[in-house]
Scaffold this active site. Structure first.
Site, PDB file in Angstrom:
ATOM      1  N   PHE A 211       1.732  13.139   2.164  1.00  0.00           N
ATOM      2  CA  PHE A 211       1.352  12.432   0.940  1.00  0.00           C
ATOM      3  C   PHE A 211       0.001  11.757   1.104  1.00  0.00           C
ATOM      4  O   PHE A 211      -0.431  11.440   2.219  1.00  0.00           O
ATOM      5  CB  PHE A 211       2.411  11.382   0.581  1.00  0.00           C
ATOM      6  CG  PHE A 211       3.536  11.938  -0.252  1.00  0.00           C
ATOM      7  CD1 PHE A 211       3.684  11.577  -1.580  1.00  0.00           C
ATOM      8  CD2 PHE A 211       4.420  12.852   0.285  1.00  0.00           C
ATOM      9  CE1 PHE A 211       4.703  12.105  -2.357  1.00  0.00           C
ATOM     10  CE2 PHE A 211       5.444  13.394  -0.475  1.00  0.00           C
ATOM     11  CZ  PHE A 211       5.581  13.016  -1.807  1.00  0.00           C
TER      12      PHE A 211
ATOM     13  N   TYR B  54       7.711   8.406  16.278  1.00  0.00           N
ATOM     14  CA  TYR B  54       7.839   8.429  14.815  1.00  0.00           C
ATOM     15  C   TYR B  54       9.038   9.256  14.376  1.00  0.00           C
ATOM     16  O   TYR B  54       9.850   8.822  13.543  1.00  0.00           O
ATOM     17  CB  TYR B  54       6.555   8.970  14.204  1.00  0.00           C
ATOM     18  CG  TYR B  54       6.537   8.977  12.698  1.00  0.00           C
ATOM     19  CD1 TYR B  54       6.489   7.778  11.980  1.00  0.00           C
ATOM     20  CD2 TYR B  54       6.559  10.173  11.986  1.00  0.00           C
ATOM     21  CE1 TYR B  54       6.472   7.777  10.594  1.00  0.00           C
ATOM     22  CE2 TYR B  54       6.535  10.180  10.607  1.00  0.00           C
ATOM     23  CZ  TYR B  54       6.499   8.987   9.903  1.00  0.00           C
ATOM     24  OH  TYR B  54       6.475   8.993   8.526  1.00  0.00           O
TER      25      TYR B  54
ATOM     26  N   ASP C 255       7.708 -10.037   8.389  1.00  0.00           N
ATOM     27  CA  ASP C 255       7.816  -9.134   9.528  1.00  0.00           C
ATOM     28  C   ASP C 255       9.241  -8.598   9.538  1.00  0.00           C
ATOM     29  O   ASP C 255      10.182  -9.308   9.909  1.00  0.00           O
ATOM     30  CB  ASP C 255       7.511  -9.891  10.824  1.00  0.00           C
ATOM     31  CG  ASP C 255       7.587  -9.015  12.062  1.00  0.00           C
ATOM     32  OD1 ASP C 255       8.049  -7.855  11.957  1.00  0.00           O
ATOM     33  OD2 ASP C 255       7.208  -9.480  13.151  1.00  0.00           O
ATOM     34  N   VAL C 256       9.413  -7.347   9.117  1.00  0.00           N
ATOM     35  CA  VAL C 256      10.773  -6.807   8.955  1.00  0.00           C
ATOM     36  C   VAL C 256      11.504  -6.623  10.274  1.00  0.00           C
ATOM     37  O   VAL C 256      12.726  -6.418  10.282  1.00  0.00           O
ATOM     38  CB  VAL C 256      10.762  -5.475   8.178  1.00  0.00           C
ATOM     39  CG1 VAL C 256      10.303  -5.680   6.748  1.00  0.00           C
ATOM     40  CG2 VAL C 256       9.926  -4.417   8.892  1.00  0.00           C
TER      41      VAL C 256
ATOM     42  N   SER D  62       0.835  -1.200   0.000  1.00  0.00           N
ATOM     43  CA  SER D  62       0.000   0.000   0.000  1.00  0.00           C
ATOM     44  C   SER D  62       0.870   1.250   0.000  1.00  0.00           C
ATOM     45  O   SER D  62       2.091   1.190   0.205  1.00  0.00           O
ATOM     46  CB  SER D  62      -0.922   0.022   1.233  1.00  0.00           C
ATOM     47  OG  SER D  62      -0.153   0.101   2.431  1.00  0.00           O
TER      48      SER D  62
ATOM     49  N   LYS E 272      12.395   7.971  12.347  1.00  0.00           N
ATOM     50  CA  LYS E 272      12.769   8.500  11.031  1.00  0.00           C
ATOM     51  C   LYS E 272      14.071   9.291  11.100  1.00  0.00           C
ATOM     52  O   LYS E 272      14.845   9.324  10.130  1.00  0.00           O
ATOM     53  CB  LYS E 272      11.640   9.364  10.478  1.00  0.00           C
ATOM     54  CG  LYS E 272      10.372   8.568  10.147  1.00  0.00           C
ATOM     55  CD  LYS E 272      10.642   7.455   9.145  1.00  0.00           C
ATOM     56  CE  LYS E 272       9.377   6.746   8.709  1.00  0.00           C
ATOM     57  NZ  LYS E 272       9.608   5.726   7.656  1.00  0.00           N
TER      58      LYS E 272
ATOM     59  N   SER F  59      11.469  10.775   6.657  1.00  0.00           N
ATOM     60  CA  SER F  59      10.273  11.624   6.726  1.00  0.00           C
ATOM     61  C   SER F  59      10.710  13.026   7.100  1.00  0.00           C
ATOM     62  O   SER F  59      11.753  13.218   7.756  1.00  0.00           O
ATOM     63  CB  SER F  59       9.304  11.092   7.787  1.00  0.00           C
ATOM     64  OG  SER F  59       8.279  12.037   8.066  1.00  0.00           O
TER      65      SER F  59
END
Length: 255
Positions: A194, A161, A58-59, A16, A165, A148
């Site tokens: 985005f 977050y 699953d990274v 996605s 990033k 980001s």
């Protein structure tokens, strides 16, 4: 690096959003794309759409990443392109209603966004180093991380977050230096706001208000614009060791 039918590519988070747009664009350029994601339904559909393969991954788990990469290589050969897009963005303040930020949530965000990107990139790079040199520069591969603008102007509620990033952004240059003598490049894209599934879930008036904060063009970014930059990074061998802001000149306000 020229993208051709011989180019094998890995895209994590490719079911996605930015990852899917990147998988579509790379496949459209001729690459054979393996999508790594946790969402089996969306991942299977995305792989069918682009003529690629989907591998549930699953990274955050190194062994799971190793197994996924082995499966992708069995199908397409060793990758020359690796794009890490898997990520989450929950909101939580450092202190809210007298309670400290949930430590488990913080660790989960770091685990997926930062550790997951490292797991994929480091294991992919180890295989890329054995690729035959390609083109006049003798390239063996390219890795693209997703940072980001929150790495630089994190908003209220983005402690976890922004930290994740910021870690991704800080990892790019030393990783590129580590791999320079092996002819593997490393870059990152730092997108602004985005039109991803998370944003699309907001009411239209909220989406419009967010887009209006962007100086120019005053709108939400199209995921294909992210994908177009990813393709350009692959194709431009002088892009190495940097983070490119893709944000319409926005600098995020506190909230």
């Amino acid at each position: 690096m020229k993208i051709s039918a011989d180019s094998a590519a890995i895209v994590s988070g490719g079911a996605s959003g930015l990852g899917l747009a990147t998988a579509r664009r790379l496949a459209g350029a001729g690459a054979r794309v393996a999508i790594l994601d946790l969402n089996e339904e969306a991942g299977t559909a995305a792989a069918a759409e682009i003529g690629g393969i989907f591998i549930a991954t699953d990274v955050t788990q190194p062994d799971a990443v190793a197994d996924a990469l082995d499966s992708a290589r069995a199908a397409y050969g060793t990758e020359r392109i690796c794009v890490a897009c898997a990520g989450i963005a929950p909101a939580a303040k450092t202190v809210s209603r007298g309670n400290a930020h949930d430590a488990a949530l913080f660790a989960r965000v770091i685990g997926i966004n930062l550790v997951g990107s490292f797991n994929l990139a480091s294991q992919s790079a180890a295989a890329m180093t054995a690729n035959a040199p390609e083109g006049s520069d003798g390239e063996r591969g390219v890795i693209i991380h997703t940072a980001s603008v929150a790495a630089y102007d994190g908003q209220i509620g983005q402690t976890a977050y922004a930290a994740s990033k910021g870690g991704v952004a800080g990892m790019v240059l030393p990783m590129a230096r580590d791999l320079a003598d092996k002819a593997v490049r490393v870059m990152a894209i730092a997108p602004g706001v985005f039109k991803t599934p998370m944003v699309e879930a907001f009411p239209q008036e909220v989406q419009d208000a967010i887009g209006a904060q962007v100086p120019f063009p005053s709108r939400l970014g199209d995921p294909d614009e992210f994908a177009a930059l990813a393709q350009h990074i692959v194709e431009n061998s002088m892009l190495n060791g940097g983070v490119i802001r893709l944000d319409g000149a926005i600098r995020m306000p506190p909230r």
